[in-house]
Design an enzyme around this catalytic site. Structure first.
Site, PDB file in Angstrom:
ATOM      1  N   ARG A  94      34.321  92.549  27.221  1.00  0.00           N
ATOM      2  CA  ARG A  94      33.706  93.886  26.935  1.00  0.00           C
ATOM      3  C   ARG A  94      32.191  93.661  27.495  1.00  0.00           C
ATOM      4  O   ARG A  94      31.531  94.604  28.088  1.00  0.00           O
ATOM      5  CB  ARG A  94      33.129  94.180  25.397  1.00  0.00           C
ATOM      6  CG  ARG A  94      34.641  94.692  24.696  1.00  0.00           C
ATOM      7  CD  ARG A  94      34.435  94.768  23.306  1.00  0.00           C
ATOM      8  NE  ARG A  94      34.257  93.612  22.513  1.00  0.00           N
ATOM      9  CZ  ARG A  94      33.963  93.280  21.172  1.00  0.00           C
ATOM     10  NH1 ARG A  94      33.731  94.607  20.666  1.00  0.00           N
ATOM     11  NH2 ARG A  94      34.021  92.286  20.616  1.00  0.00           N
TER      12      ARG A  94
ATOM     13  N   CYS B 166      29.459  89.500  24.093  1.00  0.00           N
ATOM     14  CA  CYS B 166      30.263  90.177  23.042  1.00  0.00           C
ATOM     15  C   CYS B 166      30.965  89.170  22.210  1.00  0.00           C
ATOM     16  O   CYS B 166      30.236  88.302  21.556  1.00  0.00           O
ATOM     17  CB  CYS B 166      31.366  91.257  23.714  1.00  0.00           C
ATOM     18  SG  CYS B 166      32.477  90.587  24.864  1.00  0.00           S
TER      19      CYS B 166
END
Length: 295
Positions: free
Chosen positions: A258, A253
């Protein structure tokens, strides 16, 4: 050093527990289990002061910047420091450690992933995270627990099993192996450098790693922050990402939190045996001299 029994468990763990839906527990399970001696609840948020405003009773706080990162390099704790941290948190090597936090468990999954670097055997995620616990009106406290220090042997770091470095990503690009960019479509296209509503900073260039497919992390959660149903997850990653469980997959990410969430989904909910998180992510790749970038 680890004793032989612990070492044998570590060896077994390298080949087992890839598909393990029990790694996800409900808020009800947490409320019923939070005072068990063999369970330790850990809150990990984007902003650690969220914990001070109220948390699951008995939960300890892990600040991802202060507690998990090495202060002298862009890396994680040394094994000795990790052992010291978890002892202080009252976590033994046999504890069931349940992580939860804000942002639909971004940082909870990241903290769990760091624990995986050190081979902790029983890590779990509270489905729906902090938001679901609060929405259901479950108990909160501002009291900080003072756990009794636990016994934890100094572990070995096993980065290769769950972590990808720049050289691994370069190899994936050359071999056209799967790379999954879990950021927003705007970040993937190079229109933004960070999630919408965040400061647009960190990388010199926008875009994505050549050959990476965009499967935003949001596709793995429902409106209440809980994980999507397994059939929906399989469809998202198979149809949109072209992924199969036998593939060698790297997720990334912007800074790795994430993509740790997606790593958790692929590894434990969908049973991908070879999935790693590139925690250098776009913050590293987007600042590399002569690194190829697609938009």
């Amino acid at each position: 050093m680890q004793d032989s029994a612990y070492g044998n468990l570590m060896e077994r763990r390298k080949i087992e527990n890839y598909h393990d839906p029990q790694r996800v527990v409900t808020t009800t399970w947490v409320e019923e289990s939070m005072w068990r001696d063999d369970v330790r609840i850990v809150e990990a948020d984007e902003h650690p002061d969220v914990y001070d405003g109220g948390h699951v009773p008995g939960a300890v706080n892990v600040d991802w910047r202060r507690d998990l990162l090495d202060p002298g390099s862009r890396d994680y704790l040394a094994p000795e420091s990790f052992s010291e941290l978890v002892r202080r948190l009252g976590i033994s090597d046999l504890s069931t450690v349940v992580f939860y936090g804000d942002q639909a468990n971004w940082w909870a999954c990241f903290a769990l992933w760091v624990f995986e670097l050190f081979g902790h055997l029983d890590t779990r995620i509270m489905d729906g995270g902090r938001e679901k616990w609060v929405a259901e009106g479950r108990p909160l406290t501002e009291d900080r627990p003072v756990p009794e220090p636990a016994v934890y042997p100094v572990p070995s770091r096993i980065d290769w099993l769950v972590r990808a470095f720049r050289e691994d990503v370069e190899d994936h690009v050359r071999r056209r192996y799967p790379l999954v960019d879990v950021r927003s479509p705007e970040e993937y296209r190079g229109e933004l450098l960070a999630p919408p509503d965040y400061p647009q900073e960190g990388a010199m260039l926008g875009g994505h790693i050549p050959g990476a497919v965009n499967v935003p992390w949001e596709l793995s959660v429902q409106a209440d922050g809980t994980f999507a149903e397994l059939d929906s997850l399989r469809s998202s990653y198979a149809e949109q990402g072209g992924l199969k469980p036998e593939m060698d997959v790297i997720t990334y990410c912007r800074i790795g939190e994430r993509s740790a969430h997606t790593w958790f989904v692929l590894r434990y909910l969908l049973g991908y045996r070879r999935v790693r998180n590139y925690d250098g992510s776009w913050l590293e790749w987007g600042n590399l001299v002569r690194a190829p970038v697609e938009r």
